[in-house]
Design an enzyme around this catalytic site. Structure first.
Site, PDB file in Angstrom:
ATOM      1  N   SER A 159     -24.124 -36.455  17.538  1.00 54.76           N
ATOM      2  CA  SER A 159     -23.506 -35.219  17.410  1.00 54.76           C
ATOM      3  C   SER A 159     -24.169 -34.043  18.386  1.00 54.76           C
ATOM      4  O   SER A 159     -24.547 -34.470  19.260  1.00 54.76           O
ATOM      5  CB  SER A 159     -23.213 -34.804  15.991  1.00 54.76           C
ATOM      6  OG  SER A 159     -22.359 -33.816  15.785  1.00 54.76           O
ATOM      7  N   ASP A 360     -13.647 -40.920  15.233  1.00 54.05           N
ATOM      8  CA  ASP A 360     -14.186 -39.556  15.390  1.00 54.05           C
ATOM      9  C   ASP A 360     -12.998 -38.762  16.038  1.00 54.05           C
ATOM     10  O   ASP A 360     -12.608 -39.095  17.119  1.00 54.05           O
ATOM     11  CB  ASP A 360     -15.462 -39.705  16.292  1.00 54.05           C
ATOM     12  CG  ASP A 360     -16.247 -38.278  16.165  1.00 54.05           C
ATOM     13  OD1 ASP A 360     -15.923 -37.504  15.079  1.00 54.05           O
ATOM     14  OD2 ASP A 360     -17.261 -38.041  17.014  1.00 54.05           O
ATOM     15  N   HIS A 420     -17.652 -40.530  13.217  1.00 58.61           N
ATOM     16  CA  HIS A 420     -18.796 -39.781  13.846  1.00 58.61           C
ATOM     17  C   HIS A 420     -20.253 -40.351  13.666  1.00 58.61           C
ATOM     18  O   HIS A 420     -20.783 -40.458  14.590  1.00 58.61           O
ATOM     19  CB  HIS A 420     -18.672 -38.353  13.289  1.00 58.61           C
ATOM     20  CG  HIS A 420     -19.274 -37.297  14.126  1.00 58.61           C
ATOM     21  ND1 HIS A 420     -19.039 -36.901  15.515  1.00 58.61           N
ATOM     22  CD2 HIS A 420     -20.581 -36.511  13.746  1.00 58.61           C
ATOM     23  CE1 HIS A 420     -20.188 -36.156  15.845  1.00 58.61           C
ATOM     24  NE2 HIS A 420     -20.857 -35.814  14.975  1.00 58.61           N
TER      25      HIS A 420
END
Length: 441
Positions: A159, A360, A420
């Protein structure tokens, strides 16, 4: 407390492995410390030495894990929810990365996890400061742990951690060339990374539409909100773009009945929308993206047994206590891309890997592919001509778990059935990817 306090020993972990009805304590060598990277700004790191039956730790790579947020804690979330030797319930993790590498968790930026600042102006406000702070820590780490200076060193990230990892990797490459940091930097892996925020936002609508999570009206609403973000970015109004990014996420939530940005096959709890009403856009983003990394049970673990075990956490420091301040201080940096840094890394010969989860949304694969196709790296045309190669899921032989492409010093992994947080969703596949990137298979 002094500037540096360390603890290193062969420790009995909290978990107990039940083997043939007998309780057997798991043992692992660990080390941790604080580094003062700026006046009053302290960063915490926690190292697990590789625990392999077939190789000594110095014959395996060293991996530094950088969490997202910013404000997400590697020592907490990355460790106990994703890749560390123990899960949050302190049971052994079957697909722990410590099986294949020594793992260094760093609570980064300053104020994250057990890291802390003594002053309100001690927080980082951009990735340049983040990179500068990390270079101070790495210089200290490799000097104190000189047995790792020749071990292949990789930075893995997730991320917003990927955005920071790119900047850190570039500064580390320069520092090694100048001789100020002694380490064997072998590559960086950018997982579901916020490298080109606008590409992510602009593809939310098409991605949700093609997965039947938006109708025509919803697609129009999301695209309109995304265009507003785009205009602010093009006008270099990055703080405004961050606020409009928050608005765009709210539009997505309203039109999808609360789709989870971290895995489109799940839904956010109903109470989240109620909490959103009337909130400042940046505070709302902190709620959305930091809160999930600080669950009540994880916070109780970190501020209870783990804090007691570590024994060096200052009395006035709470794990996660400054996380929202970390997030809000970086607000002006959120929507700035770092694609140019990835180009610089590739052209400098640094090994760069992109890996992304199929499910994601916040950093959807469509958006990642868009910025990759705009790279100026001279090897890109040859990379684009390759067909991807399927990889079996180690947990389900005969079933495809991922696809990948690799050309010279660049690779891309498409991880199926993962959102994610890839190691949480597809642990065995993530571990296999780690081994491939670090050339163990």
């Amino acid at each position: 407390m002094g500037r540096f306090q360390a603890a290193s020993s062969l420790l009995v972990l909290f978990a107990i492995v039940v083997n043939n009805g007998l309780s057997v304590p798991m043992e692992s060598r660990e080390s941790w410390d604080y580094v003062e990277v700026r006046d009053g700004a302290h960063m915490f790191w926690w190292l697990y030495y590789a625990d392999s039956h077939s190789a000594h730790y110095q014959d395996l790579p060293l991996v530094m894990w950088l969490q997202g947020g910013p404000g997400g804690s590697g020592s907490g979330f990355g460790n106990f929810e994703e890749i560390g030797p123990l899960k949050r319930d302190l049971e052994p993790r079957k697909a722990s990365w410590v099986q294949a590498a020594s793992v260094l968790f760093v609570d980064n930026p300053v104020g994250t996890g057990f890291s802390y600042t003594e002053r309100p102006d001690g927080y980082a406000t951009d990735v340049a400061t983040v990179a500068s702070d990390m270079l101070v820590l790495l210089k200290h780490f490799f000097r104190e742990k000189d047995e790792f200076q020749n071990v292949p060193f990789y930075i893995f990230s997730e991320s917003y951690g990927g955005k920071m990892a790119a900047a850190i990797s570039l500064e580390l490459t320069k520092a090694i060339a100048q001789g100020t940091v002694k380490c064997n930097f072998a590559g960086v892996a950018l997982g579901d990374s916020w490298i080109s925020p606008l590409d992510s936002v602009m593809t939310w609508g098409p991605y949700l539409y093609t997965t039947s999570l938006l109708d025509d009206y919803g697609l129009a609403d999301v695209n309109t909100a995304a265009e507003a973000v785009k205009q602010a970015v093009e006008e270099q109004q990055f703080s405004k773009a961050t606020e409009l990014w928050s608005v765009a996420e709210t539009v997505v939530e309203q039109n999808t009945n609360g789709v989870n940005f971290y895995n489109i096959l799940t839904q956010e709890p109903d109470e989240k929308s109620a909490l959103s009403a009337g909130k400042d856009p940046i505070a709302l983003q902190a709620q959305r993206h930091i809160g999930r990394l600080h669950s009540r049970t994880l916070s109780e673990l970190m501020n209870g047994p783990i804090r007691k075990k570590l024994g060096i956490i200052p009395q006035n420091v709470t794990w996660g206590g400054q996380a929202e301040e970390v997030f809000t201080n970086m607000a002006g940096d959120f929507m700035k891309p770092v694609v140019d840094i990835v180009d610089l890394l590739l052209n400098a010969g640094v090994n760069v890997t992109i890996y992304n989860g199929q499910l994601d949304l916040i950093v959807d694969t469509m958006g990642q592919e868009m910025w990759v196709k705009r790279l100026q790296w001279k090897g890109l045309p040859s990379f684009n001509q390759l067909r991807w190669t399927p990889l079996d899921d180690p947990a389900s032989p005969g079933i495809t778990g991922a696809f990948y492409k690799s050309y010279k010093n660049f690779a891309f992994y498409w991880i199926l059935k993962a959102g994610h947080m890839i190691p949480s969703d597809q642990g065995p596949m993530a571990l296999q990817m780690l081994k491939m990137i670090t050339q163990q298979d």
